[in-house]
Design a protein around this motif. Structure first.
Motif, PDB file in Angstrom:
ATOM      1  N   VAL A 294       0.824  -1.216   0.000  1.00 55.12           N
ATOM      2  CA  VAL A 294       0.000   0.000   0.000  1.00 55.12           C
ATOM      3  C   VAL A 294       0.856   1.263   0.000  1.00 55.12           C
ATOM      4  N   LEU A 295       1.874   1.290   0.864  1.00 53.28           N
ATOM      5  CA  LEU A 295       2.695   2.497   0.978  1.00 53.28           C
ATOM      6  C   LEU A 295       3.886   2.494   0.033  1.00 53.28           C
TER       7      LEU A 295
ATOM      8  N   PRO B  54      -6.184   9.000   2.258  1.00 53.43           N
ATOM      9  CA  PRO B  54      -5.501   7.961   1.469  1.00 53.43           C
ATOM     10  C   PRO B  54      -3.989   8.163   1.474  1.00 53.43           C
ATOM     11  N   PRO B  55      -3.223   7.086   1.379  1.00 57.65           N
ATOM     12  CA  PRO B  55      -1.755   7.202   1.351  1.00 57.65           C
ATOM     13  C   PRO B  55      -1.248   8.046   0.195  1.00 57.65           C
TER      14      PRO B  55
ATOM     15  N   LEU C 144      -8.252 -12.852   4.153  1.00 55.26           N
ATOM     16  CA  LEU C 144      -9.477 -13.023   3.375  1.00 55.26           C
ATOM     17  C   LEU C 144     -10.055 -11.684   2.934  1.00 55.26           C
ATOM     18  N   LEU C 145      -9.878 -10.657   3.761  1.00 52.03           N
ATOM     19  CA  LEU C 145     -10.422  -9.334   3.446  1.00 52.03           C
ATOM     20  C   LEU C 145      -9.505  -8.516   2.542  1.00 52.03           C
ATOM     21  N   THR C 146      -8.242  -8.927   2.423  1.00 50.32           N
ATOM     22  CA  THR C 146      -7.283  -8.147   1.622  1.00 50.32           C
ATOM     23  C   THR C 146      -6.567  -9.031   0.598  1.00 50.32           C
ATOM     24  N   PRO C 147      -7.297  -9.679  -0.305  1.00 49.63           N
ATOM     25  CA  PRO C 147      -6.637 -10.571  -1.272  1.00 49.63           C
ATOM     26  C   PRO C 147      -5.697  -9.837  -2.221  1.00 49.63           C
ATOM     27  N   GLU C 148      -6.084  -8.601  -2.648  1.00 53.31           N
ATOM     28  CA  GLU C 148      -5.210  -7.824  -3.540  1.00 53.31           C
ATOM     29  C   GLU C 148      -4.369  -6.807  -2.773  1.00 53.31           C
TER      30      GLU C 148
ATOM     31  N   PHE D 121      -5.549  -0.357  -0.754  1.00 54.06           N
ATOM     32  CA  PHE D 121      -5.964   0.490   0.357  1.00 54.06           C
ATOM     33  C   PHE D 121      -7.469   0.396   0.585  1.00 54.06           C
ATOM     34  N   GLU D 122      -8.238   0.254  -0.487  1.00 53.85           N
ATOM     35  CA  GLU D 122      -9.687   0.133  -0.352  1.00 53.85           C
ATOM     36  C   GLU D 122     -10.053  -1.112   0.456  1.00 53.85           C
TER      37      GLU D 122
END
Length: 484
Positions: A295-296, A359-360, A421-425, A428-429
């Motif tokens: 993300v960052l 957002p970053p 499971l909540l962050t497969p990709e 940031f969304e």
């Protein structure tokens, strides 16, 4: 404890309890880090391309892949440092989860041994066994070994309660809670960075050998210095023994009133707060490297540095919070528990609100600082639910901390499966959803804590007047009645 078992020393070192505190926190930290050793070495021991044999067999990019996929990485004639264990997804999951499962399975057996044998002998045996298992792990990479490592680490949380109840004066319990609970942060400052460096620059088996040696060093320190009864310590003075025992009971050997404990709302306030904060705290321990890189946009090298900054900032703040919770006298103990826990939970939730709104892409430096703040603020928990657990349960704090340990393992397992499971990709969304869950968990758990927590012993933990420790300084006895 009888008068005859007390030390009759008038001189000697007058701060033995702080030596015990320092030895305990470092010993527990490196015992806990034994669980993390496999995770640290895994990056190298599972990567075939990190072996010198990969270059030796490399005949071209395509040929190398075909050749190495068919290569046997564990024949007995190969030096151990050249072995690789390319685990598949299921094997990796079982191996990582084995230590958590071992921690759950070992909680009550270890608590039973701790109660009947004492912390000194129990943890000495645990330390020796952990060193042996750690040193043998390179020759037996298996989930079963990690299960035993986790099993041996199970008494760490109960021992925190034991050390506090046995060695902390009533007016210093906040400090003891703060320092002893810092073992979680201390182990992350040594094993991951040092172990990763050793695995990369030397070889992966040496990671386990170094960990075993360091753990052995602190095990010897524990065996030599720690005593279950302060009055039996070879360095302590009578004045310090009296200070430690003042206002305490000898009922710590009695069986905990299980039904009364599990029907106590004040103890459930501790449990619920522990579940919420540990669930959120796992982000920085396990998933922050992924967030920093995906993300960052930081490199792996910079990410490694960033992940330890919150820990470095948290440690002194935790000590300050513990001292402040003891020294501040203008507000009630109950108010202090609520304030310190709220600084960690409500203020941490407020930072997560800012994180999801900014957002970053707006400012990466600000986004980096913001994501660290909620975890640095967890330092205030030393004056919150950690201290409440000791104040409410008193002589039964070992049992209460064992339940906290169980909930921490369950929260760890839950977050380990839920967040991926909540962050497969890993966008940031997707992380926004995780942070919203963090806000809800921190807020709800702290509201429950504020409503139901107490700052006094529960009815099942009240001191019996007929079973209090006798103060030597009040009634001097003939010298022949004192332990020589």
């Amino acid at each position: 404890m009888s008068i005859s078992s007390r030390s009759d020393k008038k001189g000697g070192f007058r701060r033995v309890r702080f030596i015990i505190l320092a030895i305990s926190v470092f010993y527990l930290a490196f015992l806990q880090s034994s669980v993390m050793t496999f995770n640290t070495a895994y990056v190298v021991l599972s990567n075939e391309t990190s072996s010198p044999l990969f270059n030796q067999y490399q005949l071209g990019a395509t040929a190398a892949l075909l050749n190495m996929n068919q290569f046997d990485w564990s024949p007995t004639y190969l030096p151990l440092a050249l072995h690789r264990f390319p685990l598949d997804g299921l094997q990796r999951s079982f191996t990582f989860a084995a230590s958590f499962a071992g921690g759950l399975l070992g909680t009550f057996p270890m608590l039973y041994v701790l109660k009947h044998v004492g912390a000194h002998v129990t943890m000495s045996i645990v330390g020796i066994a952990s060193c042996i298992l750690c040193a043998l792990t390179p020759v037996t990479i298996a989930a079963s070994f990690e299960l035993f490592v986790g099993f041996l680490a199970a008494p760490i949380f109960p021992v925190i309660g034991t050390v506090i109840e046995d060695w902390a004066p009533m007016e210093e319990k906040g400090l003891f809670v703060a320092i002893l609970s810092a073992h979680v942060e201390l182990d992350t400052l040594f094993t991951p960075p040092v172990g990763s460096l050793i695995a990369e620059k030397v070889n992966w088996p040496t990671v386990f050998y170094v960990q075993a040696l360091v753990c052995a060093f602190f095990t010897v320190g524990w065996m030599y210095f720690y005593r279950d009864d302060p009055g039996e310590h070879f360095m302590i003075t009578r004045d310090e023994v009296d200070m430690i025992h003042r206002g305490k009971t000898k009922d710590h050997l009695m069986s905990p009133p299980y039904r009364a404990i599990f029907t106590s709302l004040s103890i459930w306030a501790v449990f619920i707060s522990a579940i919420g904060t540990i669930f959120v705290g796992q982000f920085m321990d396990v998933f922050s490297p992924q967030y920093f890189t995906s993300v960052l946009g930081y490199s792996p090298t910079i990410t490694g540095t960033l992940t330890i900054i919150p820990t470095i900032a948290l440690l002194p703040l935790k000590a300050i919070a513990g001292i402040a919770s003891d020294k501040i006298t203008r507000i009630s103990e109950l108010a202090k528990l609520r304030i310190f826990n709220s600084l960690a939970c409500f203020l941490g939730a407020a930072f997560f609100v800012v994180i999801i709104l900014v957002p970053p892409s707006t400012n990466s430096a600000a986004a980096t600082a913001l994501i660290m703040m909620p975890f640095i603020l967890l330092a205030f928990l030393s004056g919150g639910f950690h201290k409440a657990a000791v104040m409410i349960s008193r002589q039964h704090s070992s049992f209460v901390y064992s339940i906290v340990h169980i909930f921490s393992m369950l929260a760890l397992i839950c977050s380990t499966f839920t967040i991926p499971l909540l962050t497969p990709e890993e966008t940031f969304e997707q992380w926004r959803i995780v942070f919203i869950i963090f806000i809800a968990v921190l807020t709800i758990s702290n509201i429950f804590f504020i409503i139901f927590v107490k700052a006094e012993p529960a009815e099942w933990a009240h001191v019996s007047n007929t079973n209090e420790f006798v103060q030597l300084t009040e009634e001097p006895r003939p010298k022949h009645q004192l332990r020589q």
